[in-house]
Scaffold this active site. Structure first.
Site, PDB file in Angstrom:
ATOM      1  N   CYS A 106     -10.124  -2.788  -2.747  1.00  0.00           N
ATOM      2  CA  CYS A 106      -8.599  -2.506  -3.430  1.00  0.00           C
ATOM      3  C   CYS A 106      -7.803  -2.187  -2.198  1.00  0.00           C
ATOM      4  O   CYS A 106      -8.126  -1.660  -1.139  1.00  0.00           O
ATOM      5  CB  CYS A 106      -8.569  -1.413  -4.204  1.00  0.00           C
ATOM      6  SG  CYS A 106      -7.069  -1.028  -4.937  1.00  0.00           S
ATOM      7  N   HIS A 115      -5.544   7.031  -2.978  1.00  0.00           N
ATOM      8  CA  HIS A 115      -6.334   5.970  -2.489  1.00  0.00           C
ATOM      9  C   HIS A 115      -7.564   5.534  -3.743  1.00  0.00           C
ATOM     10  O   HIS A 115      -8.093   6.599  -4.302  1.00  0.00           O
ATOM     11  CB  HIS A 115      -6.913   6.429  -1.090  1.00  0.00           C
ATOM     12  CG  HIS A 115      -5.976   6.355   0.062  1.00  0.00           C
ATOM     13  ND1 HIS A 115      -6.092   7.435   1.045  1.00  0.00           N
ATOM     14  CD2 HIS A 115      -5.080   5.548   0.285  1.00  0.00           C
ATOM     15  CE1 HIS A 115      -5.304   6.887   1.940  1.00  0.00           C
ATOM     16  NE2 HIS A 115      -4.581   5.646   1.383  1.00  0.00           N
ATOM     17  N   CYS A 116      -7.812   4.389  -3.317  1.00  0.00           N
ATOM     18  CA  CYS A 116      -9.059   3.971  -4.299  1.00  0.00           C
ATOM     19  C   CYS A 116     -10.443   4.177  -3.543  1.00  0.00           C
ATOM     20  O   CYS A 116     -10.265   3.898  -2.350  1.00  0.00           O
ATOM     21  CB  CYS A 116      -8.944   2.451  -4.477  1.00  0.00           C
ATOM     22  SG  CYS A 116      -9.662   1.979  -5.761  1.00  0.00           S
ATOM     23  N   CYS A 147      -7.146  -3.500  -7.490  1.00  0.00           N
ATOM     24  CA  CYS A 147      -8.317  -3.663  -8.274  1.00  0.00           C
ATOM     25  C   CYS A 147      -7.582  -3.372  -9.645  1.00  0.00           C
ATOM     26  O   CYS A 147      -6.439  -2.980  -9.947  1.00  0.00           O
ATOM     27  CB  CYS A 147      -9.423  -2.611  -8.166  1.00  0.00           C
ATOM     28  SG  CYS A 147      -8.700  -0.796  -8.550  1.00  0.00           S
ATOM     29  N   HIS A 188       0.963  -1.096   0.136  1.00  0.00           N
ATOM     30  CA  HIS A 188       0.027   0.121   0.058  1.00  0.00           C
ATOM     31  C   HIS A 188       0.787   1.184   0.056  1.00  0.00           C
ATOM     32  O   HIS A 188       0.714   2.085  -0.762  1.00  0.00           O
ATOM     33  CB  HIS A 188      -1.061  -0.174   1.112  1.00  0.00           C
ATOM     34  CG  HIS A 188      -1.920   1.021   1.533  1.00  0.00           C
ATOM     35  ND1 HIS A 188      -3.114   1.283   0.939  1.00  0.00           N
ATOM     36  CD2 HIS A 188      -1.638   2.469   1.819  1.00  0.00           C
ATOM     37  CE1 HIS A 188      -3.741   2.518   1.387  1.00  0.00           C
ATOM     38  NE2 HIS A 188      -2.936   3.226   1.723  1.00  0.00           N
ATOM     39  N   GLU A 189       1.944   1.401   0.924  1.00  0.00           N
ATOM     40  CA  GLU A 189       2.490   2.577   0.906  1.00  0.00           C
ATOM     41  C   GLU A 189       3.806   2.622  -0.105  1.00  0.00           C
ATOM     42  O   GLU A 189       3.858   3.921  -0.640  1.00  0.00           O
ATOM     43  CB  GLU A 189       3.463   2.706   2.265  1.00  0.00           C
ATOM     44  CG  GLU A 189       2.680   2.425   3.321  1.00  0.00           C
ATOM     45  CD  GLU A 189       1.490   3.558   3.822  1.00  0.00           C
ATOM     46  OE1 GLU A 189       1.508   4.639   3.118  1.00  0.00           O
ATOM     47  OE2 GLU A 189       0.853   3.434   4.763  1.00  0.00           O
ATOM     48  N   HIS A 213       1.704   4.345  -2.874  1.00  0.00           N
ATOM     49  CA  HIS A 213       1.628   5.618  -2.716  1.00  0.00           C
ATOM     50  C   HIS A 213       2.857   6.469  -3.339  1.00  0.00           C
ATOM     51  O   HIS A 213       2.690   7.388  -3.776  1.00  0.00           O
ATOM     52  CB  HIS A 213       1.469   6.248  -1.210  1.00  0.00           C
ATOM     53  CG  HIS A 213       0.125   5.982  -0.833  1.00  0.00           C
ATOM     54  ND1 HIS A 213      -1.111   6.094  -1.595  1.00  0.00           N
ATOM     55  CD2 HIS A 213      -0.336   5.634   0.466  1.00  0.00           C
ATOM     56  CE1 HIS A 213      -2.233   6.163  -0.764  1.00  0.00           C
ATOM     57  NE2 HIS A 213      -1.765   5.559   0.332  1.00  0.00           N
TER      58      HIS A 213
HETATM   59 ZN    ZN Z   1      -2.770   5.120   2.184  1.00  0.00          ZN
HETATM   60 ZN    ZN Z   2      -8.218   0.299  -6.409  1.00  0.00          ZN
END
Ligand code: ZN
Ligand code: ZN
Length: 219
Positions: A174, A168-169, A193, A158-159, A162
């Site tokens: 996702c 962000h989704c 996703c 996740h990071e 970024h």
């Molecule tokens: Zn985040």
């Molecule tokens: Zn997504």
């Protein structure tokens, strides 16, 4: 995976932060950090006590290669950046850690992601799992609240996204959904996703299709 998100509960990330969706065209037009031949490494940087987590760091490194399609390595440990300590909050400021690390990023690092044991906070938030900066190639994640290697792998992805300027989704279930609690984080899928996978592929050239982690349990 193309499931639409249900409306958020009052304490969930999307109820608290109204973020704009980032289309593929938005992403390509604004991406501040794209792979080049000379800048392609995923650099995991242990700070302070996190240097003792050798087995976990190696698992994260191997997973980063699979997930991002980038050569990944673990950097030589650095001391914790104590300038980031905020005594009134008894936590470290993630943004300060990132700002101090950015000038130290190796030239070939597309992503420098610091790993710390200490709990973190960021602007406007009492605590955060981590933070990834869209513009300076750096992010940080904390192991303090995670308690499992699977969560650490998911948070790293996740990071890291970024740091590759992926926002962000806000529409689909996702990996890039924001999380305001461990419960919300655990309910977030471990995979991207289709839209965010397209962004990652455009950026790094990742070709693998497989899903490396089991699906998150239903909330
Ligand atoms: Zn985040
Ligand atoms: Zn997504």
């Amino acid at each position: 995976m193309e499931h639409r998100l249900r409306p958020p509960r009052p304490d969930e990330w999307r109820a608290l932060f109204r973020e704009r969706p980032q289309s593929f065209e938005d992403y390509v037009a604004t991406c501040a950090n794209r792979r080049t031949p000379g800048r392609s490494a995923f650099h995991l940087q242990p700070l302070g006590r996190a240097a003792c987590r050798g087995e976990l760091l190696e698992r994260m490194r191997a997973h980063a290669e699979d997930f991002f399609g980038l050569p990944a390595r673990v950097g030589a440990p650095l001391p914790m950046i104590e300038e980031g300590w905020a005594p009134e909050r008894r936590r470290h400021n993630a943004s300060i850690l990132i700002d101090r690390l950015a000038p130290l990023a190796p030239d070939d690092a597309l992503v420098l992601l610091a790993v710390v044991e200490e709990d973190l906070f960021a602007r406007g938030l009492p605590w955060v799992f981590g933070e990834g900066n869209f513009g300076n190639r750096c992010g940080v994640l904390s192991l303090a609240r995670l308690e499992s290697a699977e969560r650490a792998l998911k948070l790293m992805c996740h990071e890291g996204c970024h740091v590759l300027s992926i926002a962000h989704c806000t529409v689909r279930r996702c990996l890039m959904q924001g999380s305001n609690s461990l419960r919300e984080f655990d309910a977030t899928p471990a995979d991207l996703c289709d839209l965010d996978l397209r962004k990652l592929r455009w950026n790094t050239g990742r070709t693998s299709e497989f899903h490396v982690l089991p699906a998150a349990p239903r909330a």
